[in-house]
Design a protein around this motif. Structure first.
Motif, PDB file in Angstrom:
ATOM      1  N   GLU A 263       0.800  -1.214   0.054  1.00 46.68           N
ATOM      2  CA  GLU A 263      -0.088   0.183   0.078  1.00 46.68           C
ATOM      3  C   GLU A 263       0.944   1.233   0.117  1.00 46.68           C
ATOM      4  OE1 GLU A 263      -3.263   1.365   0.184  1.00 46.68           O
ATOM      5  OE2 GLU A 263      -4.425  -0.302   1.091  1.00 46.68           O
ATOM      6  N   LEU A 264       0.668   2.088  -0.867  1.00 42.57           N
ATOM      7  CA  LEU A 264       1.114   3.576  -0.828  1.00 42.57           C
ATOM      8  C   LEU A 264       0.188   4.515  -1.460  1.00 42.57           C
ATOM      9  CD1 LEU A 264       2.258   4.119  -4.041  1.00 42.57           C
ATOM     10  CD2 LEU A 264       3.760   2.021  -3.202  1.00 42.57           C
ATOM     11  N   PRO A 265       0.063   5.833  -1.098  1.00 45.21           N
ATOM     12  CA  PRO A 265       1.140   6.187  -0.300  1.00 45.21           C
ATOM     13  C   PRO A 265       0.220   6.267   1.056  1.00 45.21           C
ATOM     14  CG  PRO A 265      -0.335   8.023  -1.411  1.00 45.21           C
ATOM     15  CD  PRO A 265      -0.580   6.759  -2.041  1.00 45.21           C
ATOM     16  N   GLY A 266      -0.924   5.789   1.152  1.00 44.22           N
ATOM     17  CA  GLY A 266      -1.776   5.809   2.650  1.00 44.22           C
ATOM     18  C   GLY A 266      -1.793   4.283   3.106  1.00 44.22           C
ATOM     19  N   HIS A 267      -2.244   4.227   4.150  1.00 40.73           N
ATOM     20  CA  HIS A 267      -2.486   2.759   5.012  1.00 40.73           C
ATOM     21  C   HIS A 267      -0.953   2.443   5.127  1.00 40.73           C
ATOM     22  CE1 HIS A 267      -6.656   2.245   5.200  1.00 40.73           C
ATOM     23  NE2 HIS A 267      -6.718   2.406   3.838  1.00 40.73           N
ATOM     24  N   SER A 268       0.032   3.371   5.433  1.00 35.92           N
ATOM     25  CA  SER A 268       1.111   3.180   5.615  1.00 35.92           C
ATOM     26  C   SER A 268       1.858   3.439   7.116  1.00 35.92           C
ATOM     27  CB  SER A 268       2.122   3.786   4.468  1.00 35.92           C
ATOM     28  OG  SER A 268       1.910   5.183   4.620  1.00 35.92           O
ATOM     29  N   ASP A 329      -5.784   3.767  -2.188  1.00 29.23           N
ATOM     30  CA  ASP A 329      -7.023   4.211  -1.460  1.00 29.23           C
ATOM     31  C   ASP A 329      -6.565   5.017  -0.287  1.00 29.23           C
ATOM     32  OD1 ASP A 329      -5.874   1.781  -0.340  1.00 29.23           O
ATOM     33  OD2 ASP A 329      -7.845   1.475   0.568  1.00 29.23           O
ATOM     34  N   GLU A 330      -7.745   5.746   0.206  1.00 26.51           N
ATOM     35  CA  GLU A 330      -7.908   6.332   1.377  1.00 26.51           C
ATOM     36  C   GLU A 330      -6.581   6.932   2.024  1.00 26.51           C
ATOM     37  OE1 GLU A 330     -11.603   3.688   3.122  1.00 26.51           O
ATOM     38  OE2 GLU A 330      -9.482   2.786   3.421  1.00 26.51           O
ATOM     39  N   ILE A 376       1.142  -1.934 -12.819  1.00 25.31           N
ATOM     40  CA  ILE A 376       0.417  -1.639 -11.593  1.00 25.31           C
ATOM     41  C   ILE A 376      -1.094  -1.947 -11.563  1.00 25.31           C
ATOM     42  CG2 ILE A 376       2.184  -0.067 -10.856  1.00 25.31           C
ATOM     43  CD1 ILE A 376      -0.140   2.243 -11.206  1.00 25.31           C
ATOM     44  N   ILE A 377      -1.726  -2.259 -10.502  1.00 24.80           N
ATOM     45  CA  ILE A 377      -3.056  -2.238 -10.022  1.00 24.80           C
ATOM     46  C   ILE A 377      -3.158  -1.229  -9.021  1.00 24.80           C
ATOM     47  CG2 ILE A 377      -5.220  -3.561  -9.439  1.00 24.80           C
ATOM     48  CD1 ILE A 377      -3.991  -6.067 -10.400  1.00 24.80           C
ATOM     49  N   GLY A 378      -4.315  -0.247  -9.004  1.00 25.92           N
ATOM     50  CA  GLY A 378      -4.611   0.592  -7.908  1.00 25.92           C
ATOM     51  C   GLY A 378      -5.901   0.633  -7.650  1.00 25.92           C
ATOM     52  N   TRP A 379      -6.494   0.748  -6.367  1.00 25.30           N
ATOM     53  CA  TRP A 379      -7.947   1.323  -6.102  1.00 25.30           C
ATOM     54  C   TRP A 379      -8.241   2.463  -6.871  1.00 25.30           C
ATOM     55  CZ3 TRP A 379      -9.683  -2.918  -3.782  1.00 25.30           C
ATOM     56  CH2 TRP A 379      -8.862  -3.889  -2.883  1.00 25.30           C
ATOM     57  N   ASP A 380      -9.643   2.553  -6.866  1.00 26.52           N
ATOM     58  CA  ASP A 380     -10.059   3.608  -7.898  1.00 26.52           C
ATOM     59  C   ASP A 380      -9.723   5.052  -7.586  1.00 26.52           C
ATOM     60  OD1 ASP A 380     -12.248   4.457  -5.938  1.00 26.52           O
ATOM     61  OD2 ASP A 380     -13.218   2.650  -6.717  1.00 26.52           O
ATOM     62  N   GLU A 381      -9.300   5.342  -6.264  1.00 26.19           N
ATOM     63  CA  GLU A 381      -8.714   6.724  -6.040  1.00 26.19           C
ATOM     64  C   GLU A 381      -7.628   7.155  -7.041  1.00 26.19           C
ATOM     65  OE1 GLU A 381      -9.440   4.337  -3.772  1.00 26.19           O
ATOM     66  OE2 GLU A 381     -10.098   5.540  -1.933  1.00 26.19           O
ATOM     67  N   ILE A 382      -6.694   6.033  -7.618  1.00 23.67           N
ATOM     68  CA  ILE A 382      -5.627   6.311  -8.409  1.00 23.67           C
ATOM     69  C   ILE A 382      -6.304   7.326  -9.611  1.00 23.67           C
ATOM     70  CG2 ILE A 382      -4.188   4.616  -7.708  1.00 23.67           C
ATOM     71  CD1 ILE A 382      -4.446   3.253 -10.484  1.00 23.67           C
ATOM     72  N   MET A 394      -8.902  -0.975  -9.925  1.00 19.82           N
ATOM     73  CA  MET A 394      -9.495  -1.976  -9.160  1.00 19.82           C
ATOM     74  C   MET A 394     -10.859  -0.879  -8.309  1.00 19.82           C
ATOM     75  SD  MET A 394      -8.620  -4.834  -6.313  1.00 19.82           S
ATOM     76  CE  MET A 394      -8.069  -6.089  -7.504  1.00 19.82           C
ATOM     77  N   SER A 395     -11.957  -1.184  -8.842  1.00 16.25           N
ATOM     78  CA  SER A 395     -13.181  -0.225  -8.699  1.00 16.25           C
ATOM     79  C   SER A 395     -13.837  -0.656  -7.454  1.00 16.25           C
ATOM     80  CB  SER A 395     -14.024  -0.431  -9.764  1.00 16.25           C
ATOM     81  OG  SER A 395     -14.903   0.579  -9.712  1.00 16.25           O
ATOM     82  N   TRP A 396     -13.886  -0.010  -6.091  1.00 20.69           N
ATOM     83  CA  TRP A 396     -14.352  -0.545  -5.206  1.00 20.69           C
ATOM     84  C   TRP A 396     -15.553   0.292  -4.489  1.00 20.69           C
ATOM     85  CZ3 TRP A 396     -13.843   1.473   0.126  1.00 20.69           C
ATOM     86  CH2 TRP A 396     -13.009   2.627   0.261  1.00 20.69           C
ATOM     87  N   ARG A 397     -15.208   1.706  -4.910  1.00 23.33           N
ATOM     88  CA  ARG A 397     -16.421   2.691  -4.377  1.00 23.33           C
ATOM     89  C   ARG A 397     -17.530   2.605  -5.331  1.00 23.33           C
ATOM     90  NH1 ARG A 397     -12.817   7.716  -3.571  1.00 23.33           N
ATOM     91  NH2 ARG A 397     -12.306   7.382  -5.721  1.00 23.33           N
TER      92      ARG A 397
END
Ligand code: ACM
Ligand code: ZN
Length: 755
Positions: A263-268, A329-330, A376-382, A394-397
């Motif tokens: 995880e980056l940059p959050g959840h770190s 994400d987040e 890379i794969i990233g959560w949708d915030e990217i 990766m679409s989660w919201r």
């Protein structure tokens, strides 16, 4: 690649042409996920000690798997009359197979070892479930003759597991991988780093093992329980590189790709606890001990990039996957906004704001990984601040991120919370073990269509597939993970493997009921809600009635109306129950001698608004539409502890106008309703509401500011009311320091009770 588009007319062309997905048109062969084509015929193949298995090196993995699964001393040298043989057909697509069980032989035809492996998973499910048990040693087994032609609908068929919040043994990870393989899934998304713990050994940074892998204590109970309490016990650990290599190899021999997530940059926060200079403030922080979103995130300085590149270098030597998940994400931007370095970097790079800085961060990491031949794969915030050039989203919201990414011609993987979050409750029964919240029943997973309606045919080919996500805040043990994952993973496997036209929920339920025995032999702690009862209030010319139903056939519903426990001697339910007054319905499912599931219990309050006309001017959030507007006056209140059930209605950030029209003028003595106040989930009761009688001046009702989970509203009555309206202004923007800070709150409302 989405098979619909690349396979076209290639292989099994005509088979689906007149095939409707009504239950009876699909023969009941107990295989999950449902194969594309099944043709049964008479007779049996007899599996016994003389059966030979014939395969060469092209089918080594699947052949070895079959040999070890059967455990009967079957031997590849044997070439007697009863044989299982592997045949290569280069015209098939790599994951497709044909399984032909004939009286004299079983022919497994595939282009690749992987396709043959899936044929074996189908063959396995045609064998008695006792074969799953290591000590099974039946000498002769009859397997019914059948011809199965099969291939997956989606190329990405995944399950995720968070080991940051809770950690699970290497043996359990292998058991999880085994389950994925049995269900023809091909990807394990391993979420390895979190605020609450760093779980992968990185040799260059020993403090990740010494500090980041452990938290001092853990939150007890639900995050919404106030005040927060802790268990006072150090918790943690990590997977060594040797363990990871072993797991990757194990997965490889089951055609499961492991995608690691760093995880980056959050959840770190755990990494920053070990190396404070990775953050903006250089101040020491703790490995997080409660759940949520934390403000201490990586600062985009050269030192951080050097650290992350070193970490990724070690990750790449362990994981051969084409994709590396980098999170994204987040990541609250609070620290970045107050950081001199971050502000200078924004200026120097000509970036607009912190969102573009996040995009800069992700793009740098993408560049690095691309230079090593990875994607890379990233959560949708990217998507915020601009998508990195080659990223998969990766679409989660919800699915908005997927739609946006696919329209930009980026690949997407579907994991919307509404259909793919297996940490949500799967039953409305109040006895369920504690979970994060939400409500995601089996049927909703089953009916998930990974292709968003908003995409045209060209865009749909960017949808690679879907995945179930398993966040483990509220799963302390592997048994609890199994409980949350099974049976929803079975529904997900069919969502990603089976063609839409082949899916049918009633048929699936029969196969699932049969599958229970296999899960028992596999020692998997699945949830069983098949024998639950569901109730529904109906209103028609004859008045109000209450309907009970259950999923499985051949059993009896028995019920009481006086709040007593239903017994084998209680009344049998045959027709809807006519309601003349408030009742407490209790019901349970029975076979001829036993009660099967949990007791269903429902109080129905026939207050004055039940069955009247109601309208809501505001669009309901699709994921929290409960029983629709009518659900607010159906006599049934929502749960006292959960907002995700059928009775709470959720609205995202909007003001709400609700109008109830009565058949005739009535006298109102009291008005009651409730607002949900789950602040950890961004849900806030409004500060006040307005009530309007007929066309009079609105009356303002102030709502006390409260930390309670459910906030009641009581109001006195009024004579001669024909129309009653409620105006409910949204709470507003969530303040700093709270979960969801900076976003508008959600509003959740429950039954409007008029007496
Ligand atoms: C997520 O659930 N934060 C991706
Ligand atoms: Zn900074």
């Amino acid at each position: 690649m989405h098979y619909k588009n690349i396979l076209g007319a290639l292989v099994f062309m005509s088979m689906l042409l007149n095939c409707k997905n009504d239950e009876n048109s699909i023969p009941l062969i107990n295989i999950i996920p449902q194969p594309l084509e099944i043709n049964s015929s008479d007779g049996y193949f007899e599996l016994n000690e003389f059966t030979g298995i014939i395969y060469d090196d092209d089918f080594k993995v699947s052949g070895d798997f079959l040999k070890s699964y059967l455990r009967t001393g079957l031997n590849k040298e044997l070439n007697g009359p009863h044989k299982i043989q592997f045949i290569q057909d280069l015209n098939l697509s790599p994951e497709a197979y044909v399984l032909n069980i004939k009286k004299k032989s079983i022919d497994i035809t595939a282009q690749s070892d992987q396709g043959a492996f899936y044929a074996i998973q189908s063959l396995r499910q045609l064998l008695p479930a006792a074969f799953e048990n290591k000590t099974f040693s039946n000498t002769t087994t009859q397997i019914p003759c059948v011809l199965i032609k099969d291939q997956p609908e989606f190329s990405y068929r995944g399950m995720h597991l968070d080991v940051g919040r809770h950690l699970f043994s290497v043996d359990f990870i292998k058991k999880y991988i085994d389950a994925l393989a049995m269900l023809k899934m091909n990807t394990f998304h391993w979420h390895l780093t979190e605020d609450q713990g760093w779980r992968i050994e990185i040799k260059k940074y020993p403090k990740l093992q010494e500090i980041a892998a452990y938290r001092q204590e853990t939150l007890i109970g639900h995050y919404n329980d106030q005040p927060h309490q802790f268990d006072n016990q150090k918790y943690g650990g990590f997977y060594t590189q040797e363990e990871i290599k072993d797991i990757v190899q194990y997965a490889n021999s089951r055609f499961i790709t492991i995608i690691p997530e760093i995880e980056l940059p959050g959840h770190s926060q755990a990494a920053i606890a070990a190396y404070p200079s990775l953050g903006c403030t250089n101040e020491p922080v703790k490995v997080a001990t409660k759940w949520g979103v934390f403000e201490d995130i990586y600062c985009p300085k050269e030192e951080t990039f050097a650290f992350l590149e070193d970490v990724l270098d070690e990750v790449l030597t362990l994981f051969p996957s084409r994709y590396i998940h980098i999170g994204g994400d987040e990541a609250p931007k609070t620290r970045w906004k107050n950081c001199d370095h971050c502000n200078e970097l924004i200026l120097r790079e000509g970036l607009k704001d912190e969102n573009e800085l996040q995009s800069y961060f992700i793009s740098r990491i993408e560049n690095y990984l691309n230079s090593k031949g990875r994607q890379i794969i990233g959560w949708d915030e990217i998507l915020e601040g601009g998508l990195a050039p080659n990223a998969t989203v990766m679409s989660w919201r919800g699915v908005t991120g997927a739609v946006e990414a696919a329209k930009q011609q980026h690949h997407v993987i579907m994991t919307p919370t509404s259909h793919c979050y297996f940490d949500y409750y799967q039953s409305e029964n109040e006895q369920e073990p504690l979970a994060i919240g939400g409500y995601l029943p089996l049927e909703k997973v089953y009916n998930f269509n990974p292709i968003p309606d908003e995409l045209n045919d060209d865009e749909t080919k960017f949808v690679l597939g879907a995945q179930g996500n398993v966040w483990t805040e509220y799963m302390q043990t592997s048994e609890q993970v199994e409980y949350m994952v099974f049976p929803r993973i079975l529904a997900m496997s069919e969502t990603v493997w089976s063609k839409k036209e082949r899916k049918n929920y009633a048929n699936f339920i029969k196969r699932l009921e049969n599958f229970h025995e296999r899960l028992d032999f596999l020692d998997i702690n699945y949830a069983n809600h098949l024998y639950e009862i569901q109730g529904e209030l109906n209103s028609n010319n004859e008045g109000l009635s209450y309907h009970l139903k259950t999923l499985t056939e051949g059993k009896t519903i028995r019920f009481t109306l006086d709040n007593s426990e239903p017994l084998l001697s209680s009344k049998i339910y045959t027709n809807s129950i006519l309601l003349k007054e408030s009742v407490h319905v209790k019901a349970a499912l029975f076979n001829s001698s036993n009660k099967l599931g949990e007791t269903f219990s429902q109080y129905i309050n026939l207050h004055k608004a039940v069955g009247q006309k109601i309208a809501i001017d505001t669009e309901l959030n699709e994921s929290y539409a409960g029983s629709g507007a009518q659900g607010l006056i159906n006599g049934i209140s929502g749960s006292n502890s959960r907002y995700g059930d059928k009775e709470w209605l959720g609205f995202s950030g909007k003001d709400i106008e609700i109008t109830i029209d009565f058949n005739e003028k009535i006298q109102i003595n009291s008005i009651k309703t409730r607002f949900y106040n789950g602040r950890g989930q961004w849900i806030y009761a409004p500060k006040h509401i307005f009530i309007t009688f007929n066309n009079e001046e609105p009356v303002k009702v102030t709502i006390l500011d409260s930390e309670d989970l459910v906030v009641p509203v009581n109001f006195q009555g009024h004579d001669d009311v024909k129309r009653l309206s409620f105006t409910i202004p949204n709470y507003g923007v969530i303040s700093d320091g709270k979960q969801g800070a900076g976003n508008k709150a959600w509003t959740f409302i429950d039954e409007i009770i008029i007496n």
